[in-house]
Design a protein around this motif. Sequence first.
Motif, PDB file in Angstrom:
ATOM      1  N   ALA A  18       0.842  -1.200   0.000  1.00  0.00           N
ATOM      2  CA  ALA A  18       0.000   0.000   0.000  1.00  0.00           C
ATOM      3  C   ALA A  18       0.873   1.244   0.000  1.00  0.00           C
ATOM      4  O   ALA A  18       0.611   2.198  -0.735  1.00  0.00           O
ATOM      5  CB  ALA A  18      -0.917  -0.003   1.223  1.00  0.00           C
ATOM      6  N   ASP A  19       1.933   1.219   0.814  1.00  0.00           N
ATOM      7  CA  ASP A  19       2.822   2.378   0.867  1.00  0.00           C
ATOM      8  C   ASP A  19       3.458   2.625  -0.492  1.00  0.00           C
ATOM      9  O   ASP A  19       3.570   3.755  -0.955  1.00  0.00           O
ATOM     10  CB  ASP A  19       3.921   2.161   1.914  1.00  0.00           C
ATOM     11  N   VAL A  22       1.028   4.120  -2.808  1.00  0.00           N
ATOM     12  CA  VAL A  22       0.767   5.532  -2.506  1.00  0.00           C
ATOM     13  C   VAL A  22       1.946   6.384  -2.923  1.00  0.00           C
ATOM     14  O   VAL A  22       1.793   7.408  -3.577  1.00  0.00           O
ATOM     15  CB  VAL A  22       0.487   5.698  -0.994  1.00  0.00           C
ATOM     16  N   THR A  45      -1.106  12.378  -2.583  1.00  0.00           N
ATOM     17  CA  THR A  45      -0.838  11.130  -1.880  1.00  0.00           C
ATOM     18  C   THR A  45      -1.940  10.828  -0.878  1.00  0.00           C
ATOM     19  O   THR A  45      -2.436   9.703  -0.791  1.00  0.00           O
ATOM     20  CB  THR A  45       0.517  11.224  -1.140  1.00  0.00           C
ATOM     21  N   TYR A  46      -2.352  11.857  -0.152  1.00  0.00           N
ATOM     22  CA  TYR A  46      -3.420  11.675   0.838  1.00  0.00           C
ATOM     23  C   TYR A  46      -4.708  11.245   0.150  1.00  0.00           C
ATOM     24  O   TYR A  46      -5.406  10.347   0.617  1.00  0.00           O
ATOM     25  CB  TYR A  46      -3.640  12.975   1.604  1.00  0.00           C
ATOM     26  N   TYR A  49      -4.441   7.672  -0.930  1.00  0.00           N
ATOM     27  CA  TYR A  49      -4.503   6.803   0.249  1.00  0.00           C
ATOM     28  C   TYR A  49      -5.941   6.698   0.752  1.00  0.00           C
ATOM     29  O   TYR A  49      -6.442   5.609   1.026  1.00  0.00           O
ATOM     30  CB  TYR A  49      -3.588   7.366   1.343  1.00  0.00           C
ATOM     31  N   LYS A  53      -8.312   3.428   0.722  1.00  0.00           N
ATOM     32  CA  LYS A  53      -8.870   2.988   2.004  1.00  0.00           C
ATOM     33  C   LYS A  53     -10.390   2.912   1.930  1.00  0.00           C
ATOM     34  O   LYS A  53     -10.995   1.927   2.355  1.00  0.00           O
ATOM     35  CB  LYS A  53      -8.449   3.975   3.102  1.00  0.00           C
TER      36      LYS A  53
END
Lengths: 101, 243
Positions: A18-19, A22, A45-46, A49, A53
């Motif tokens: 996931a990282d 992102v 990026t936020y 993410y 999610k």
Amino acid sequence: MILAGVLCAAGQEQSKLADTRVSSAGTDTASTSTLGPSKAVHEGTYSRYEGEKRYRANCGRCHMAPHKFPPRMMATIVRHMRVRATLTDEDMRYVLRYMTE
Amino acid sequence: MTVTVGRFLTPFGIFNERLYPIWVRNLQTDPLILPIGVGPSNASTGAMVRGGFRATSKFDINYAVYFSALSTMTLSNVTPLDSDRFAGVRAGIFIPNERLEMGGSFQHLLQDERSNSFGFHGGWQPPALPIEFRGEYQRSARGSGYWIEPAYRLNQVPFWQYAMRRTQLVARLQQYWVGALPSDVLPSVNTRQFEFGVNYYFRDGFRAVSSYGRQFSAAGNMNVWTVGLTYRFAFPLGHGDEN
């Protein structure tokens, strides 16, 4: 214990994935020009993410990720699914952005 | 908020509206209690108001309020358009961080015996594990029962990972009790059923499904099994132009 170790390791691997997804996401050029590079990248990026999610939390309750469609089609699909799955407006926007990037 | 007028899937419980498509459901058989509250064709003819909103930073609330008129129109056995006259509501909360959802449904029949039906539903996907739990309980004058369905995706099995991460194990335990009034679509005697299934995902919309179960009832015990392929058609969308 062994099972817990395996699950923990797998969980870490998923987090890394996931990282990676992102951090490897590209920059939004439109936002970059108005917000400055670092802030725009951070917001992009936020957003990604949050989109991932919220996709996993809402859409993943019933089905797996579909293959990618063009943005215009995806907008129609997500609008339909918003009604069917009673998504909030905010969730829909994040999911749509995530699914069209 | 969305306003729907016309034909729509009756939002009683979660199975009929959310899990019914064969490419979504984990086991191909219907739960025994599915006919409770959904009407003769699983759909309503009338109006519905529904939506979802973020109540706090911790959870969302979703709702559906609907009214259905009596319709006896049936084009054919394949595409029935009949519906009962009833009014109902479904409401639920969803906690995104925990991936926990629960809610309840209530419906009042506005014809015949004018009885009430109600139900509870829940679903949980622990974020740390590829497992999910779903379940429903429903009660009406014509019968009541529950089903519980855990499903586990073998993502974390350390061997044969290519095949294992595409494999899903499913089970469903359900029980049904006959109500005071007769029903044409619900079982005529108290029934218990257990099923176990294995699904293999070739890709997201294409999978092989199989299950075996055993039904226990006063009318006679029997095996229940399914084997098949499910494919999610995207027609007329297709893959389209990526630009």
